[in-house]
Design an enzyme around this catalytic site. Structure first.
Site, PDB file in Angstrom:
ATOM      1  N   LYS A 113       0.831  -1.203   0.000  1.00 20.34           N
ATOM      2  CA  LYS A 113       0.000   0.000   0.000  1.00 20.34           C
ATOM      3  C   LYS A 113       0.866   1.254   0.000  1.00 20.34           C
ATOM      4  CE  LYS A 113      -4.266  -1.802   1.910  1.00 20.34           C
ATOM      5  NZ  LYS A 113      -5.113  -1.890   3.089  1.00 20.34           N
ATOM      6  N   LYS A 195      -4.188 -11.423  -6.768  1.00 25.63           N
ATOM      7  CA  LYS A 195      -5.455 -11.787  -6.120  1.00 25.63           C
ATOM      8  C   LYS A 195      -6.591 -10.944  -6.702  1.00 25.63           C
ATOM      9  CE  LYS A 195      -5.989  -8.783  -2.136  1.00 25.63           C
ATOM     10  NZ  LYS A 195      -6.248  -8.579  -0.736  1.00 25.63           N
ATOM     11  N   LYS A 198     -10.922  -6.111  -4.551  1.00 25.04           N
ATOM     12  CA  LYS A 198     -12.186  -5.374  -4.558  1.00 25.04           C
ATOM     13  C   LYS A 198     -12.034  -3.983  -5.126  1.00 25.04           C
ATOM     14  CE  LYS A 198     -13.315  -5.453  -0.105  1.00 25.04           C
ATOM     15  NZ  LYS A 198     -12.986  -4.441   0.919  1.00 25.04           N
TER      16      LYS A 198
HETATM   17  P1  TYM Z   1     -10.721  -7.037   2.910  1.00 28.62           P
HETATM   18  O1  TYM Z   1     -11.831  -6.083   3.024  1.00 28.62           O
HETATM   19  O2  TYM Z   1      -9.598  -6.729   1.996  1.00 28.62           O
HETATM   20  O3  TYM Z   1     -11.248  -8.462   2.478  1.00 28.62           O
HETATM   21  C1  TYM Z   1     -12.312  -9.095   3.177  1.00 28.62           C
HETATM   22  C2  TYM Z   1     -12.086 -10.592   3.299  1.00 28.62           C
HETATM   23  O4  TYM Z   1     -11.988 -11.194   2.008  1.00 28.62           O
HETATM   24  C3  TYM Z   1     -10.775 -11.945   1.906  1.00 28.62           C
HETATM   25  N1  TYM Z   1     -10.296 -11.832   0.518  1.00 28.62           N
HETATM   26  C4  TYM Z   1     -10.102 -12.855  -0.309  1.00 28.62           C
HETATM   27  N2  TYM Z   1     -10.231 -14.189  -0.149  1.00 28.62           N
HETATM   28  C5  TYM Z   1      -9.953 -14.969  -1.208  1.00 28.62           C
HETATM   29  N3  TYM Z   1      -9.533 -14.494  -2.415  1.00 28.62           N
HETATM   30  C6  TYM Z   1      -9.377 -13.172  -2.616  1.00 28.62           C
HETATM   31  N4  TYM Z   1      -8.989 -12.719  -3.796  1.00 28.62           N
HETATM   32  C7  TYM Z   1      -9.653 -12.283  -1.532  1.00 28.62           C
HETATM   33  N5  TYM Z   1      -9.609 -10.934  -1.396  1.00 28.62           N
HETATM   34  C8  TYM Z   1      -9.990 -10.673  -0.124  1.00 28.62           C
HETATM   35  C9  TYM Z   1      -9.837 -11.267   2.895  1.00 28.62           C
HETATM   36  O5  TYM Z   1      -8.800 -12.127   3.298  1.00 28.62           O
HETATM   37  C10 TYM Z   1     -10.764 -10.930   4.013  1.00 28.62           C
HETATM   38  O6  TYM Z   1     -10.992 -12.053   4.843  1.00 28.62           O
HETATM   39  N6  TYM Z   1      -8.272  -6.052   7.089  1.00 28.62           N
HETATM   40  C11 TYM Z   1      -9.380  -6.796   6.550  1.00 28.62           C
HETATM   41  C12 TYM Z   1     -10.706  -6.387   7.148  1.00 28.62           C
HETATM   42  C13 TYM Z   1     -10.738  -6.457   8.628  1.00 28.62           C
HETATM   43  C14 TYM Z   1     -10.753  -7.649   9.419  1.00 28.62           C
HETATM   44  C15 TYM Z   1     -10.793  -7.205  10.773  1.00 28.62           C
HETATM   45  C16 TYM Z   1     -10.731  -8.999   9.111  1.00 28.62           C
HETATM   46  C17 TYM Z   1     -10.776  -5.408   9.479  1.00 28.62           C
HETATM   47  N7  TYM Z   1     -10.813  -5.855  10.767  1.00 28.62           N
HETATM   48  C18 TYM Z   1     -10.796  -8.113  11.817  1.00 28.62           C
HETATM   49  C19 TYM Z   1     -10.736  -9.897  10.182  1.00 28.62           C
HETATM   50  C20 TYM Z   1     -10.769  -9.463  11.494  1.00 28.62           C
HETATM   51  C21 TYM Z   1      -9.431  -6.518   5.057  1.00 28.62           C
HETATM   52  O7  TYM Z   1      -8.919  -5.565   4.553  1.00 28.62           O
HETATM   53  O8  TYM Z   1     -10.165  -7.388   4.365  1.00 28.62           O
END
Ligand code: TYM
Length: 332
Positions: A113, A195, A198
């Site tokens: 990032k 990956k 989003k």
């Molecule tokens: P975020 O918003 O980027 O993604 C949400 C969840 O989706 C999973 N993910 C994926 N899994 C498989 N293939 C992919 N291409 C893919 N892209 C994303 C991520 O691993 C995630 O589980 N920091 C976290 C959000 C967060 C969080 C937390 C998670 C904030 N507080 C506490 C767990 C516990 C995040 O940015 O996820």
């Protein structure tokens, strides 16, 4: 609460992709009966990148509706917005004082990032994993279902929890990551080495869980594959096709072996259509429920308010314990 606690969240940036759905939400659905589950919209986290306020507000609410539409039951789970429970920010500050700058600078997601956001390299980006640790530790979560990309953040959360517990006395449950076997990493349809993201600027790389059916079909038709024309699972040499097979298996229910047997020599065009069909069928009820929910904002806000109250009660308990342990004066 008497069952073990599960905590997870999604940042309201870009779209909820089938990667998020397969990597995270489908596992959340499996856990909702056996655990006390808490799922947040991580709307403080996403402030680390600039948001247009009106769009951001609308997107966060839309994500919340997508949680519900995906099948998360608000009676079985606590569904809420992170920013509605101010204890997250408060615990995050305290945990900052137990986290080293070097640890944060080593996080791969921070490094990625930082390279991308050179014009806005703010403290929040560096501090992001500490806020995530606060999210998890506030609720004494035992299990955190995430995709593989969050593994490092879970490890640092564990380190912080163990450090605090050792310095004082057992305060936090030390959480485990729960990462699905398959589907932990869904790749971009346009670049199977990256990956599925989003916030991918290439709209053809990712599919949203509420996307229009024709658009989904078009994206799978255009998915990058290889020139061999044989549907065979080989992530190393055939990452595009293997990714499509994972997506089909995770959404349509067939195993990778069954897909290989059925489609091996059918040609890529036929296979891609079948993948699109499996995804469309799986997402249809989500999109329909989403449309219905978005027409009833009052209902969404009731669920959010109830979630914030229930989450707040648990969060307050942990935070007051932490404040006592570090020696802050209590107002009795
Ligand atoms: P975020 O918003 O980027 O993604 C949400 C969840 O989706 C999973 N993910 C994926 N899994 C498989 N293939 C992919 N291409 C893919 N892209 C994303 C991520 O691993 C995630 O589980 N920091 C976290 C959000 C967060 C969080 C937390 C998670 C904030 N507080 C506490 C767990 C516990 C995040 O940015 O996820």
């Amino acid at each position: 609460m008497n069952k073990p606690v599960v905590y997870s969240g999604i940042q309201p940036t870009g779209i909820i992709t089938i990667g998020n759905y397969i990597g995270a939400i489908t596992n959340w659905l499996k856990l909702q009966d056996e655990y006390d589950c808490i799922y947040g919209i991580a709307d403080l986290h996403a402030l680390t990148v600039r948001q247009v306020p009106a769009e951001y507000r609308a997107r966060a609410l839309s994500f919340f509706a997508q949680y519900l539409a995906s099948g998360l039951d608000p009676r079985k789970n606590i569904l809420y917005f992170q920013s509605h429970v101010h204890e997250h920010a408060e615990l995050s500050w305290i945990l900052n004082c137990f986290t080293y700058i070097g640890e944060m600078q080593r996080m791969t997601q921070f490094k990625d990032k930082a390279a991308k956001h050179t014009d806005n390299l703010n403290m929040g980006l560096l501090d992001y994993p500490v806020l995530m640790a606060a999210d998890i530790l506030l609720y004494q979560a035992a299990l955190v279902p995430v995709g593989a990309d969050q593994k490092q953040h879970l490890e640092i959360t564990r380190d912080i929890a163990i450090r605090f517990n050792n310095l004082y006395s057992p305060t936090f449950t030390v959480p485990e990551a729960y990462i699905g076997k398959q589907g932990a990493r869904i790749f971009s349809l346009q670049d199977p080495s990256a990956k599925m993201s989003k916030s991918d600027p290439d709209p053809n790389g990712a599919v949203s869980v509420i996307e229009d059916e024709n658009s989904i079909a078009g994206k799978f038709r255009r998915a990058v594959t290889d020139s061999e024309n044989s549907v065979r699972y080989d992530p190393e040499n055939k990452p595009g096709i293997s990714n499509l097979m994972t997506i089909m298996s995770e959404t349509g229910g067939m195993t990778i072996e069954e897909i290989e047997k059925n489609y091996r020599d059918k040609g890529y065009a036929v296979f891609k259509n079948a993948v699109a069909e499996a995804v469309i069928e799986r997402l249809r009820p989500i999109r329909e429920e989403y449309t219905r929910l978005m027409a009833d904002k009052a209902y969404l806000m009731d669920i959010a308010r109830d979630g914030a109250e229930r989450a707040g009660r648990i969060a307050r308990k942990t935070l007051s314990k932490v404040k006592r342990k570090v020696g802050l004066v209590e107002l009795k």
